[in-house]
Design a protein around this motif. Structure first.
Motif, PDB file in Angstrom:
ATOM      1  N   GLY A   1      34.662  32.444  41.901  1.00  2.00           N
ATOM      2  CA  GLY A   1      34.758  32.681  40.471  1.00  2.00           C
ATOM      3  C   GLY A   1      33.420  32.915  39.790  1.00  2.00           C
ATOM      4  O   GLY A   1      33.383  33.276  38.605  1.00  2.00           O
ATOM      5  N   ILE A   2      32.316  32.732  40.524  1.00  2.00           N
ATOM      6  CA  ILE A   2      30.981  32.855  39.946  1.00  2.00           C
ATOM      7  C   ILE A   2      30.208  33.966  40.666  1.00  2.00           C
ATOM      8  O   ILE A   2      30.258  34.074  41.889  1.00  2.00           O
ATOM      9  N   GLY A   3      29.473  34.771  39.916  1.00  2.00           N
ATOM     10  CA  GLY A   3      28.527  35.719  40.488  1.00  2.00           C
ATOM     11  C   GLY A   3      29.047  36.562  41.630  1.00  2.00           C
ATOM     12  O   GLY A   3      30.001  37.323  41.491  1.00  2.00           O
ATOM     13  N   GLU A   4      28.408  36.417  42.813  1.00  4.28           N
ATOM     14  CA  GLU A   4      28.767  37.207  43.987  1.00  4.28           C
ATOM     15  C   GLU A   4      30.157  36.864  44.512  1.00  4.28           C
ATOM     16  O   GLU A   4      30.704  37.594  45.342  1.00  4.28           O
ATOM     17  N   SER A   5      30.725  35.770  44.064  1.00  5.15           N
ATOM     18  CA  SER A   5      32.053  35.343  44.541  1.00  5.15           C
ATOM     19  C   SER A   5      33.120  35.484  43.462  1.00  5.15           C
ATOM     20  O   SER A   5      34.168  34.851  43.533  1.00  5.15           O
ATOM     21  N   ARG A   6      32.843  36.319  42.492  1.00 11.82           N
ATOM     22  CA  ARG A   6      33.839  36.580  41.448  1.00 11.82           C
ATOM     23  C   ARG A   6      34.517  37.917  41.717  1.00 11.82           C
ATOM     24  O   ARG A   6      33.852  38.901  42.052  1.00 11.82           O
ATOM     25  N   SER A   7      35.814  37.939  41.567  1.00 13.43           N
ATOM     26  CA  SER A   7      36.556  39.192  41.724  1.00 13.43           C
ATOM     27  C   SER A   7      37.598  39.288  40.609  1.00 13.43           C
ATOM     28  O   SER A   7      38.666  38.705  40.707  1.00 13.43           O
TER      29      SER A   7
ATOM     30  N   PHE B   1      36.550  29.417  30.653  1.00 14.17           N
ATOM     31  CA  PHE B   1      35.480  29.207  29.689  1.00 14.17           C
ATOM     32  C   PHE B   1      34.556  30.426  29.675  1.00 14.17           C
ATOM     33  O   PHE B   1      33.902  30.714  30.672  1.00 14.17           O
ATOM     34  N   PRO B   2      34.479  31.160  28.540  1.00 17.00           N
ATOM     35  CA  PRO B   2      33.643  32.361  28.457  1.00 17.00           C
ATOM     36  C   PRO B   2      32.181  32.015  28.232  1.00 17.00           C
ATOM     37  O   PRO B   2      31.568  32.389  27.215  1.00 17.00           O
ATOM     38  N   GLY B   3      31.601  31.306  29.174  1.00 14.35           N
ATOM     39  CA  GLY B   3      30.254  30.792  29.000  1.00 14.35           C
ATOM     40  C   GLY B   3      29.191  31.848  28.819  1.00 14.35           C
ATOM     41  O   GLY B   3      28.238  31.665  28.055  1.00 14.35           O
ATOM     42  N   LYS B   4      29.334  32.964  29.505  1.00 16.76           N
ATOM     43  CA  LYS B   4      28.317  34.009  29.414  1.00 16.76           C
ATOM     44  C   LYS B   4      28.258  34.576  28.004  1.00 16.76           C
ATOM     45  O   LYS B   4      27.187  34.830  27.456  1.00 16.76           O
ATOM     46  N   ARG B   5      29.419  34.804  27.400  1.00 12.73           N
ATOM     47  CA  ARG B   5      29.484  35.344  26.050  1.00 12.73           C
ATOM     48  C   ARG B   5      28.868  34.378  25.041  1.00 12.73           C
ATOM     49  O   ARG B   5      28.260  34.785  24.051  1.00 12.73           O
TER      50      ARG B   5
ATOM     51  N   TRP C   1      26.332  29.856  27.307  1.00 14.05           N
ATOM     52  CA  TRP C   1      26.437  28.555  27.982  1.00 14.05           C
ATOM     53  C   TRP C   1      26.697  28.816  29.465  1.00 14.05           C
ATOM     54  O   TRP C   1      27.818  28.733  29.931  1.00 14.05           O
ATOM     55  N   LEU C   2      25.710  29.180  30.202  1.00 13.58           N
ATOM     56  CA  LEU C   2      25.843  29.427  31.637  1.00 13.58           C
ATOM     57  C   LEU C   2      26.779  30.604  31.904  1.00 13.58           C
ATOM     58  O   LEU C   2      26.951  31.478  31.057  1.00 13.58           O
ATOM     59  N   GLU C   3      27.393  30.646  33.102  1.00 12.97           N
ATOM     60  CA  GLU C   3      28.295  31.731  33.470  1.00 12.97           C
ATOM     61  C   GLU C   3      29.730  31.399  33.027  1.00 12.97           C
ATOM     62  O   GLU C   3      30.049  30.250  32.708  1.00 12.97           O
ATOM     63  N   ASP C   4      30.591  32.416  33.031  1.00 15.26           N
ATOM     64  CA  ASP C   4      32.017  32.160  32.818  1.00 15.26           C
ATOM     65  C   ASP C   4      32.496  31.189  33.889  1.00 15.26           C
ATOM     66  O   ASP C   4      32.070  31.261  35.049  1.00 15.26           O
ATOM     67  N   THR C   5      33.399  30.296  33.506  1.00 21.39           N
ATOM     68  CA  THR C   5      33.760  29.177  34.380  1.00 21.39           C
ATOM     69  C   THR C   5      35.273  29.021  34.482  1.00 21.39           C
ATOM     70  O   THR C   5      35.969  29.038  33.459  1.00 21.39           O
ATOM     71  N   PRO C   6      35.808  28.850  35.694  1.00 17.09           N
ATOM     72  CA  PRO C   6      37.255  28.651  35.862  1.00 17.09           C
ATOM     73  C   PRO C   6      37.745  27.406  35.114  1.00 17.09           C
ATOM     74  O   PRO C   6      37.025  26.403  35.006  1.00 17.09           O
ATOM     75  N   ALA C   7      38.971  27.471  34.647  1.00 16.60           N
ATOM     76  CA  ALA C   7      39.544  26.375  33.865  1.00 16.60           C
ATOM     77  C   ALA C   7      39.592  25.070  34.652  1.00 16.60           C
ATOM     78  O   ALA C   7      39.378  23.989  34.096  1.00 16.60           O
ATOM     79  N   GLY C   8      39.873  25.135  35.955  1.00 18.78           N
ATOM     80  CA  GLY C   8      39.943  23.917  36.762  1.00 18.78           C
ATOM     81  C   GLY C   8      38.616  23.205  36.869  1.00 18.78           C
ATOM     82  O   GLY C   8      38.557  21.969  36.902  1.00 18.78           O
ATOM     83  N   VAL C   9      37.530  23.967  36.906  1.00 21.22           N
ATOM     84  CA  VAL C   9      36.193  23.368  36.933  1.00 21.22           C
ATOM     85  C   VAL C   9      35.889  22.703  35.595  1.00 21.22           C
ATOM     86  O   VAL C   9      35.336  21.598  35.547  1.00 21.22           O
ATOM     87  N   VAL C  10      36.266  23.368  34.510  1.00 21.70           N
ATOM     88  CA  VAL C  10      36.089  22.774  33.177  1.00 21.70           C
ATOM     89  C   VAL C  10      36.870  21.474  33.074  1.00 21.70           C
ATOM     90  O   VAL C  10      36.377  20.477  32.536  1.00 21.70           O
TER      91      VAL C  10
END
Length: 302
Positions: free
Chosen positions: A73-79, A176-180, A183-192
């Protein structure tokens, strides 16, 4: 030190146990050396692995092979979109870090495996089934983001930001639209959900299991936990809370004040910036090389 021209790292995709592709980069020396350690760098929550590229260059220049990667869900592992995307802190450690551990054991067969974990990355190091293969572990500001452990003078502001606003925005957006928001990168809801939980994610008896039954107990590494006194996340209770889970390991907590290295502030994220190459990075390097600190290492040993 003056680093040589970087050998451009190789991009890779490694399938986790559930076949989710984990993306990252490998710094590999041309000649194989069975004695050369390979270092896996575990990122902080929602920080891209590219943030650690300069530090990876530094380790490579000092004789290590290095692997960096992003959690799903982050960077190189986001699709694609993160709306409805399923991922948790447990997935990031149990599946993603474990996939990289297995890759290291396969691609660098017989070489020692060390890990550097920033913030959640230190937790992730304890969640993989292959934890027993870790020789040395350096953590930087590694903790559970438990709100009661936050620095006292900013605790309520941090509680509001990370444990109230962040989950509310996530509930509305589906992630979580963190990049917008910056606040860091966009983040999956489960991590939040894991981050904003009112209690640490891994309690003494999570799901009825005793602490010794968790993967943390498999790690029998030499651990150096580095914390910075102005890191609002990495207070002494926060660092020690995580270290207690690595009870089968040899552990040392090094607490550094910014003034120890001639700075006014360092905080939670700055350790891996290249400006600290001559003042902070050698601490991690020496531990990875020798499993001990130099006599003139700044900071207090706790």
């Amino acid at each position: 030190m003056n680093l040589p021209t970087r050998l451009h790292p190789e991009a890779f995709r490694e399938p986790a146990a559930d076949n989710y592709p984990i993306g990252g980069f490998t710094w590999r020396h041309i000649r194989t050396d069975i004695k050369r350690p390979v270092v896996i760098i575990n990122a902080a929550t929602s920080v891209r692995c590219r943030h650690y590229s300069r530090f990876a260059d530094y380790l490579f220049a000092n004789g290590f092979d290095v692997i960096t990667y992003d959690y799903r869900g982050i960077g190189e592992s986001r699709s694609g979109s993160l709306r409805g995307f399923k991922a948790s802190w447990s997935d990031w450690g149990r599946l993603d870090f474990e996939a990289i551990m297995q890759r290291a054991q396969r691609e660098f067969a017989g070489q020692p495996i060390d890990v550097v974990g920033h913030s959640f990355g230190g937790c992730a190091a304890g969640l993989g089934a292959s934890g027993a293969a870790i020789r040395r572990l350096v953590t930087v500001g590694a903790q559970f983001a438990y709100w009661r452990d936050y620095q006292a003078n900013g605790r309520w502001r941090m509680l509001a930001k990370w444990h109230l606003v962040m989950p509310l925005v996530t509930a509305v957006c589906g992630y979580f639209p963190g990049k917008r928001l910056g606040w860091l990168e966009d983040t999956p809801a489960g991590v939040v959900r894991d981050w904003s939980s009112p209690t640490p994610t891994y309690q003494t008896r999570p799901s009825g299991r005793a602490l010794g039954e968790l993967p943390f107990a498999r790690v029998k590494a030499q651990i150096l936990a580095i914390s910075i006194t102005d890191d609002p996340f990495g207070t002494v209770p926060a660092i020690e809370r995580l270290l207690d889970y690595f009870h089968a390991s040899e552990r040392l907590h090094l607490r550094i004040a910014p003034t120890d290295i001639g700075e006014e502030a360092v905080g939670h994220f700055a350790f891996f910036r290249s400006e600290y190459q001559d003042r902070l990075w050698p601490i991690a390097l020496t531990w990875l090389q020798h499993g001990q600190l130099a006599a003139d290492t700044p900071g207090a040993r706790l």
